[in-house]
Design a protein around this motif. Structure first.
Motif, PDB file in Angstrom:
ATOM      1  N   ASP A  64      54.100  43.031  36.200  1.00 14.94           N
ATOM      2  CA  ASP A  64      52.913  43.803  36.571  1.00 14.94           C
ATOM      3  C   ASP A  64      52.325  44.451  35.330  1.00 14.94           C
ATOM      4  OD1 ASP A  64      53.154  43.231  39.299  1.00 14.94           O
ATOM      5  OD2 ASP A  64      54.551  44.881  39.609  1.00 14.94           O
ATOM      6  N   ARG A  65      51.033  44.185  35.100  1.00 18.12           N
ATOM      7  CA  ARG A  65      50.302  44.776  33.981  1.00 18.12           C
ATOM      8  C   ARG A  65      48.939  45.182  34.524  1.00 18.12           C
ATOM      9  NH1 ARG A  65      52.466  42.695  29.011  1.00 18.12           N
ATOM     10  NH2 ARG A  65      50.450  42.336  28.042  1.00 18.12           N
ATOM     11  N   TYR A  66      48.490  46.398  34.175  1.00 19.09           N
ATOM     12  CA  TYR A  66      47.337  46.975  34.846  1.00 19.09           C
ATOM     13  C   TYR A  66      46.209  47.320  33.872  1.00 19.09           C
ATOM     14  CZ  TYR A  66      50.641  47.692  38.697  1.00 19.09           C
ATOM     15  OH  TYR A  66      51.579  47.511  39.680  1.00 19.09           O
ATOM     16  N   VAL A  67      44.993  47.298  34.429  1.00 20.00           N
ATOM     17  CA  VAL A  67      43.815  47.911  33.802  1.00 20.00           C
ATOM     18  C   VAL A  67      43.334  49.004  34.741  1.00 20.00           C
ATOM     19  CG1 VAL A  67      41.426  47.583  33.074  1.00 20.00           C
ATOM     20  CG2 VAL A  67      43.130  45.851  32.531  1.00 20.00           C
ATOM     21  N   LEU A  68      43.084  50.190  34.206  1.00 21.80           N
ATOM     22  CA  LEU A  68      42.609  51.313  35.019  1.00 21.80           C
ATOM     23  C   LEU A  68      41.107  51.479  34.812  1.00 21.80           C
ATOM     24  CD1 LEU A  68      44.344  54.644  35.723  1.00 21.80           C
ATOM     25  CD2 LEU A  68      41.975  54.696  34.970  1.00 21.80           C
ATOM     26  N   PHE A  69      40.360  51.493  35.917  1.00 26.62           N
ATOM     27  CA  PHE A  69      38.913  51.693  35.896  1.00 26.62           C
ATOM     28  C   PHE A  69      38.609  53.085  36.450  1.00 26.62           C
ATOM     29  CE2 PHE A  69      39.498  47.143  36.150  1.00 26.62           C
ATOM     30  CZ  PHE A  69      38.530  46.632  35.294  1.00 26.62           C
ATOM     31  N   VAL A  70      37.782  53.835  35.733  1.00 23.12           N
ATOM     32  CA  VAL A  70      37.365  55.156  36.202  1.00 23.12           C
ATOM     33  C   VAL A  70      35.929  55.381  35.754  1.00 23.12           C
ATOM     34  CG1 VAL A  70      38.250  56.355  34.150  1.00 23.12           C
ATOM     35  CG2 VAL A  70      37.987  57.605  36.304  1.00 23.12           C
TER      36      VAL A  70
ATOM     37  N   GLU B 260      37.349  43.479  46.942  1.00 23.50           N
ATOM     38  CA  GLU B 260      37.461  42.221  47.673  1.00 23.50           C
ATOM     39  C   GLU B 260      37.935  41.136  46.715  1.00 23.50           C
ATOM     40  OE1 GLU B 260      34.597  39.085  50.051  1.00 23.50           O
ATOM     41  OE2 GLU B 260      34.339  41.230  50.436  1.00 23.50           O
ATOM     42  N   LYS B 261      38.797  40.285  47.226  1.00 20.83           N
ATOM     43  CA  LYS B 261      39.307  39.150  46.458  1.00 20.83           C
ATOM     44  C   LYS B 261      38.928  37.872  47.193  1.00 20.83           C
ATOM     45  CE  LYS B 261      43.533  37.379  44.305  1.00 20.83           C
ATOM     46  NZ  LYS B 261      44.999  37.531  44.182  1.00 20.83           N
ATOM     47  N   PRO B 262      37.730  37.311  46.880  1.00 20.20           N
ATOM     48  CA  PRO B 262      37.270  36.132  47.623  1.00 20.20           C
ATOM     49  C   PRO B 262      38.103  34.884  47.378  1.00 20.20           C
ATOM     50  CG  PRO B 262      35.770  36.645  45.817  1.00 20.20           C
ATOM     51  CD  PRO B 262      36.743  37.772  45.898  1.00 20.20           C
ATOM     52  N   CYS B 263      38.770  34.800  46.229  1.00 24.42           N
ATOM     53  CA  CYS B 263      39.661  33.675  45.951  1.00 24.42           C
ATOM     54  C   CYS B 263      40.727  34.152  44.973  1.00 24.42           C
ATOM     55  CB  CYS B 263      38.897  32.472  45.395  1.00 24.42           C
ATOM     56  SG  CYS B 263      38.227  32.733  43.748  1.00 24.42           S
ATOM     57  N   GLU B 264      41.698  33.312  44.703  1.00 28.12           N
ATOM     58  CA  GLU B 264      42.820  33.739  43.863  1.00 28.12           C
ATOM     59  C   GLU B 264      42.416  33.958  42.409  1.00 28.12           C
ATOM     60  OE1 GLU B 264      44.605  29.297  42.811  1.00 28.12           O
ATOM     61  OE2 GLU B 264      45.778  30.724  43.998  1.00 28.12           O
ATOM     62  N   ASN B 265      41.256  33.435  41.998  1.00 21.38           N
ATOM     63  CA  ASN B 265      40.818  33.563  40.605  1.00 21.38           C
ATOM     64  C   ASN B 265      39.752  34.626  40.395  1.00 21.38           C
ATOM     65  OD1 ASN B 265      42.527  31.468  39.902  1.00 21.38           O
ATOM     66  ND2 ASN B 265      40.944  29.903  40.101  1.00 21.38           N
TER      67      ASN B 265
ATOM     68  N   LEU C  92      39.134  59.563  42.536  1.00 18.12           N
ATOM     69  CA  LEU C  92      39.861  58.306  42.548  1.00 18.12           C
ATOM     70  C   LEU C  92      39.612  57.518  41.269  1.00 18.12           C
ATOM     71  CD1 LEU C  92      39.198  56.993  46.189  1.00 18.12           C
ATOM     72  CD2 LEU C  92      41.303  58.005  45.323  1.00 18.12           C
ATOM     73  N   ALA C  93      40.668  56.937  40.739  1.00 19.77           N
ATOM     74  CA  ALA C  93      40.590  55.907  39.714  1.00 19.77           C
ATOM     75  C   ALA C  93      41.255  54.664  40.290  1.00 19.77           C
ATOM     76  CB  ALA C  93      41.271  56.357  38.426  1.00 19.77           C
ATOM     77  N   THR C  94      40.973  53.501  39.716  1.00 18.30           N
ATOM     78  CA  THR C  94      41.412  52.246  40.316  1.00 18.30           C
ATOM     79  C   THR C  94      42.260  51.446  39.340  1.00 18.30           C
ATOM     80  OG1 THR C  94      39.317  52.204  41.526  1.00 18.30           O
ATOM     81  CG2 THR C  94      40.626  50.199  41.545  1.00 18.30           C
ATOM     82  N   LEU C  95      43.435  51.030  39.788  1.00 14.93           N
ATOM     83  CA  LEU C  95      44.314  50.154  39.001  1.00 14.93           C
ATOM     84  C   LEU C  95      44.181  48.728  39.529  1.00 14.93           C
ATOM     85  CD1 LEU C  95      47.622  52.221  38.716  1.00 14.93           C
ATOM     86  CD2 LEU C  95      46.143  51.543  36.823  1.00 14.93           C
ATOM     87  N   VAL C  96      43.941  47.782  38.622  1.00 14.22           N
ATOM     88  CA  VAL C  96      43.887  46.363  38.964  1.00 14.22           C
ATOM     89  C   VAL C  96      45.051  45.660  38.279  1.00 14.22           C
ATOM     90  CG1 VAL C  96      42.560  44.220  38.851  1.00 14.22           C
ATOM     91  CG2 VAL C  96      41.391  46.391  39.273  1.00 14.22           C
ATOM     92  N   ASN C  97      45.869  44.975  39.068  1.00 18.09           N
ATOM     93  CA  ASN C  97      47.021  44.260  38.557  1.00 18.09           C
ATOM     94  C   ASN C  97      46.577  42.923  37.968  1.00 18.09           C
ATOM     95  OD1 ASN C  97      49.509  43.004  38.073  1.00 18.09           O
ATOM     96  ND2 ASN C  97      50.443  43.906  39.892  1.00 18.09           N
ATOM     97  N   LEU C  98      46.836  42.705  36.686  1.00 12.27           N
ATOM     98  CA  LEU C  98      46.395  41.489  36.006  1.00 12.27           C
ATOM     99  C   LEU C  98      47.219  40.276  36.409  1.00 12.27           C
ATOM    100  CD1 LEU C  98      45.784  42.920  32.412  1.00 12.27           C
ATOM    101  CD2 LEU C  98      44.135  42.641  34.271  1.00 12.27           C
ATOM    102  N   LYS C  99      48.359  40.503  37.030  1.00 11.20           N
ATOM    103  CA  LYS C  99      49.222  39.389  37.416  1.00 11.20           C
ATOM    104  C   LYS C  99      48.590  38.569  38.542  1.00 11.20           C
ATOM    105  CE  LYS C  99      52.860  40.132  39.943  1.00 11.20           C
ATOM    106  NZ  LYS C  99      54.213  40.562  40.390  1.00 11.20           N
TER     107      LYS C  99
END
Length: 326
Positions: A81-87, A297-302, A316-323
């Protein structure tokens, strides 16, 4: 005799039931009719239509379609698990309550007991509107410079507070700082990076980066594109769409970040065939910031689409898992 009337109030919407829509290229334009809703489209979109021309000069639409998406594959080099945080939307002013922002910086630095999660944050994207509209001192900007030499601008204290916060977070991971509508800098899109001299503490760290708006970058082999939110708000005024995620889908499907520029959204002139807002390929992560609420939303796996909420109101801040882009 000069008569001064009431100023025209700002409008939240520019659409009308009598609106019509045209499709055009360098040679001609045709008004569209049939299976198409003008209130769901705005000027500047890249679309295709299938239909026929009528005797009255209209083009009757049987089917409308967007360019085919070109997704980039997700690299499978790492299973961690590796993350990017968006705020976005700190909206700092002279009277801001800093408790929530300080808690966020403590989380990023691993000081809140979640160091196992904080250590996996590769990058923090600060997506604009770090200063509030109240910090813009319009009176000082309208005066001659020699009259305002000794006047302290309202934005000075918020910028110093922001510099301290960014400096602390930049000691733990990379920080990408995007300008927004109310931040010091150019108003025209694409907004150029803020001057590093405004952040004397953060600028000393190599992990602190001032970037453009819209912003495009790659991390761990993933293609990421986003804007601080001006495009979403402007499209709302030119369509009947109200959901931020629906508007984000529209721009991704049309492969253009800011379709309404330069008509109703100011932008720099572009020469020749160059259009910096056109997306040559569909990003793996596509985001818009300073939204009223968090939407994902994740419309597809890519591909994942993210509406980053305004931090000042949502906390709120948002973490997105790069995996797996979750």
């Amino acid at each position: 005799r000069r008569v001064h009337g009431e100023p025209i109030p700002p409008r939240e919407s520019f659409i009308d039931e009598t609106d019509c829509i045209f499709i055009e290229d360098l040679s001609q334009s045709l008004q569209l009719s049939g299976n198409i809703d003008p209130e769901l489209l705005c000027n500047g979109l890249v679309i295709g239509v299938v239909g026929h021309e009528t005797n009255t000069g209209f083009f009757h639409v049987d089917r409308m379609f967007f360019p085919a998406p070109m997704y980039s594959p997700i690299p499978t080099t790492s299973s961690e698990d590796r993350y990017v945080l968006f705020v976005s939307g700190f909206n700092l002013s002279e009277h801001s309550n800093l408790t929530s922002i300080q808690l966020l910086s403590s989380f990023v630095c691993g000081d809140l007991g979640a160091s196992h999660l904080a250590s996996k944050i590769l990058r923090v994207i600060v997506c604009g509107n770090s200063l509030s509209s109240d910090s813009i001192d319009k009176a000082a900007h309208s005066q001659a410079r020699y009259l305002s030499r000794k006047v302290q601008l309202r934005s000075l204290l918020p910028i110093n507070i922001l510099d301290n916060i960014l400096c602390r977070m930049a000691m733990s991971c990379d920080i990408d700082f995007m300008p927004g509508e109310y931040d010091p800098g150019t108003r025209f899109l694409p907004q150029q990076p803020c001057n590093r001299l405004m952040f004397p503490k953060s600028a000393q760290l190599e992990s602190f980066h001032c970037v453009t708006n819209p912003y495009e970058f790659e991390i761990d082999g993933l293609h990421v594109v986003g804007c601080s939110g001006q495009n979403i708000r402007d499209i709302k005024q030119n369509t009947s769409l109200t959901n931020n995620l629906d508007i984000l889908k529209l721009t991704q499907n049309a492969s253009i970040i800011c379709p309404t520029a330069p008509d109703t959204l100011p932008c720099f002139p572009m020469s020749g065939d160059q259009d910096l807002f056109v997306m040559e390929k569909t990003p793996n992560i596509y985001f818009a910031a300073n939204c009223e609420q968090l939407d994902f939303e994740k419309p597809c796996e890519n591909n994942s689409m993210l509406c980053v909420p305004e931090f000042a109101t949502s906390k709120l801040a948002t973490l997105v898992n790069l995996k797996d882009l979750s």
